[in-house]
Design an enzyme around this catalytic site. Structure first.
Site, mmCIF file in Angstrom:
data_model
loop_
_atom_site.group_PDB
_atom_site.id
_atom_site.type_symbol
_atom_site.label_atom_id
_atom_site.label_comp_id
_atom_site.label_asym_id
_atom_site.label_seq_id
_atom_site.Cartn_x
_atom_site.Cartn_y
_atom_site.Cartn_z
ATOM 1 C CD GLU A 86 -3.121 -0.779 2.149
ATOM 2 O OE1 GLU A 86 -4.275 -0.662 1.715
ATOM 3 O OE2 GLU A 86 -2.832 -0.686 3.357
ATOM 4 C CG HIS A 105 -2.353 3.307 6.060
ATOM 5 N ND1 HIS A 105 -3.705 3.520 6.258
ATOM 6 C CD2 HIS A 105 -2.230 2.002 5.696
ATOM 7 C CE1 HIS A 105 -4.354 2.389 6.017
ATOM 8 N NE2 HIS A 105 -3.487 1.451 5.687
ATOM 9 C CG HIS A 107 -5.422 -1.259 9.152
ATOM 10 N ND1 HIS A 107 -5.382 -2.527 8.644
ATOM 11 C CD2 HIS A 107 -4.980 -0.443 8.164
ATOM 12 C CE1 HIS A 107 -4.922 -2.484 7.393
ATOM 13 N NE2 HIS A 107 -4.670 -1.236 7.089
ATOM 14 C CG HIS A 170 -8.131 0.293 4.595
ATOM 15 N ND1 HIS A 170 -7.614 0.596 3.373
ATOM 16 C CD2 HIS A 170 -7.075 -0.121 5.337
ATOM 17 C CE1 HIS A 170 -6.311 0.361 3.348
ATOM 18 N NE2 HIS A 170 -5.972 -0.072 4.542
HETATM 19 ZN ZN LIG Z 1 -4.012 -0.474 5.177
#
Ligand SMILES: [Zn+2]
Length: 237
Positions: A86, A105, A107, A170
C-alpha cells in the site's frame, strides 16, 4: 551513493514512529508510517513478512527507500526489505501535497469504526482537537488494498487539504510537515474518536469546541517535541 546523515536520522525517527504506533495499539503488523527525504525519495516501513513482524520490533535498518512511483531504491543503509503493497497511499499524497513531509497510515480501531458508520469526529477534546480543525474528516469510500497509483491518487484526492482522512472500512491516514506531527495526529485522532464514541453512547449533546478556542489553543501549544519525547521513551525497546 553515500548515505547522508539525514537519512540515518530519518531512519531512526521512522523506526521510533513505528514502535510508538505499535506500543499504543494503533497498528499491529499492518499499517505504515513514511517520511519524505527529498523531492524524489521516501523512507517507509517495510512490508510485513514472516521475518518482518510487528511495528513494535522495527529498527532503523528495516526501513525501505523508495521513489515517488513506489520503486525500491536500495542504498548503503537499506536492509533489502520490500516496501508495503500500500505504498501508493504515501507516494500519491506526496505528489499531491508538496507541503506534506510525513504520512502515517494505520488501521487504528476507534477512528476506523467511526469512519465505517459515518459518525463525525468532532473537536470535543482540548489539545487533540487541532487534528480535526477542518471539518468534517473526509472519507475515501473504498476498503480495497491501495495497491495501485490510481487508488493512491483517490486517497490523496479525498484527503484534499486536510490533516486526516478515513479509508472507510480500512483505516485512516494522518499527514503533516514532520513525522512527529503526523504520528501525534494519528494518536490524537484515536483519542478524539474514542471520546466521540462515548459521547454518542451517553446520548447527550456535546459541547463542540468553537473555532476561536481551537485557534487560541493552537497559538499557546508548546512544540510537539515534548509530546514526542514522552511517546518515544514509552516505546523504547
Ligand atoms: Zn491499510
Amino acid at each position: 551513493m553515500t548515505a547522508s546523515l539525514d537519512e540515518r536520522e530519518q531512519r531512526d525517527l521512522l523506526a521510533t514512529a513505528c514502535r510508538i504506533l505499535g506500543k499504543l495499539g494503533l497498528s499491529d503488523y499492518l499499517g505504515h508510517p513514511s517520511v519524505r527525504l527529498d523531492a524524489e525519495r521516501v523512507l517507509i516501513k517495510p512490508k510485513h513478512s514472516p521475518r518482518v513482524r510487528g511495528l513494535q520490533t522495527m529498527q532503523a535498518q528495516d526501513m525501505v527507500l523508495i521513489d515517488l512511483d513506489g520503486r525500491r531504491l536500495g542504498g548503503p543503509l537499506d536492509g533489502g526489505e520490500e516496501p508495503p503493497s500500500e505504498r501508493f497511499i504515501h507516494t500519491e499524497i506526496y505528489k499531491a501535497r508538496p507541503d506534506v513531509r510525513a504520512v502515517v497510515h494505520t488501521h487504528q480501531p476507534m477512528a476506523t469504526l467511526l469512519g465505517i458508520v459515518g459518525l463525525d469526529i468532532l473537536p470535543l477534546l482540548h489539545v487533540e482537537s487541532s487534528v480535526v480543525q477542518q471539518q468534517p474528516v473526509p472519507t475515501f469510500p473504498c476498503a480495497e488494498l491501495v495497491t495501485t497509483q490510481a487508488l493512491g491518487a483517490g486517497v490523496a484526492h479525498a484527503l484534499g487539504s486536510h490533516r486526516v482522512c478515513h479509508l472507510q472500512g480500512h483505516g485512516i491516514v494522518s499527514v503533516a510537515q514532520t513525522l512527529q506531527e503526523a504520528t501525534l495526529g494519528a494518536i490524537h485522532l484515536e483519542r478524539l474518536a474514542e471520546v466521540n464514541y462515548k459521547v454518542a453512547l451517553l446520548g447527550r449533546p456535546p459541547r463542540v469546541i468553537p473555532s476561536p478556542e481551537l485557534e487560541s489553543l493552537q497559538r499557546h501549544l508548546a512544540s510537539p517535541a515534548g509530546r514526542w519525547a514522552y511517546y518515544a521513551e514509552l516505546a523504547t525497546p
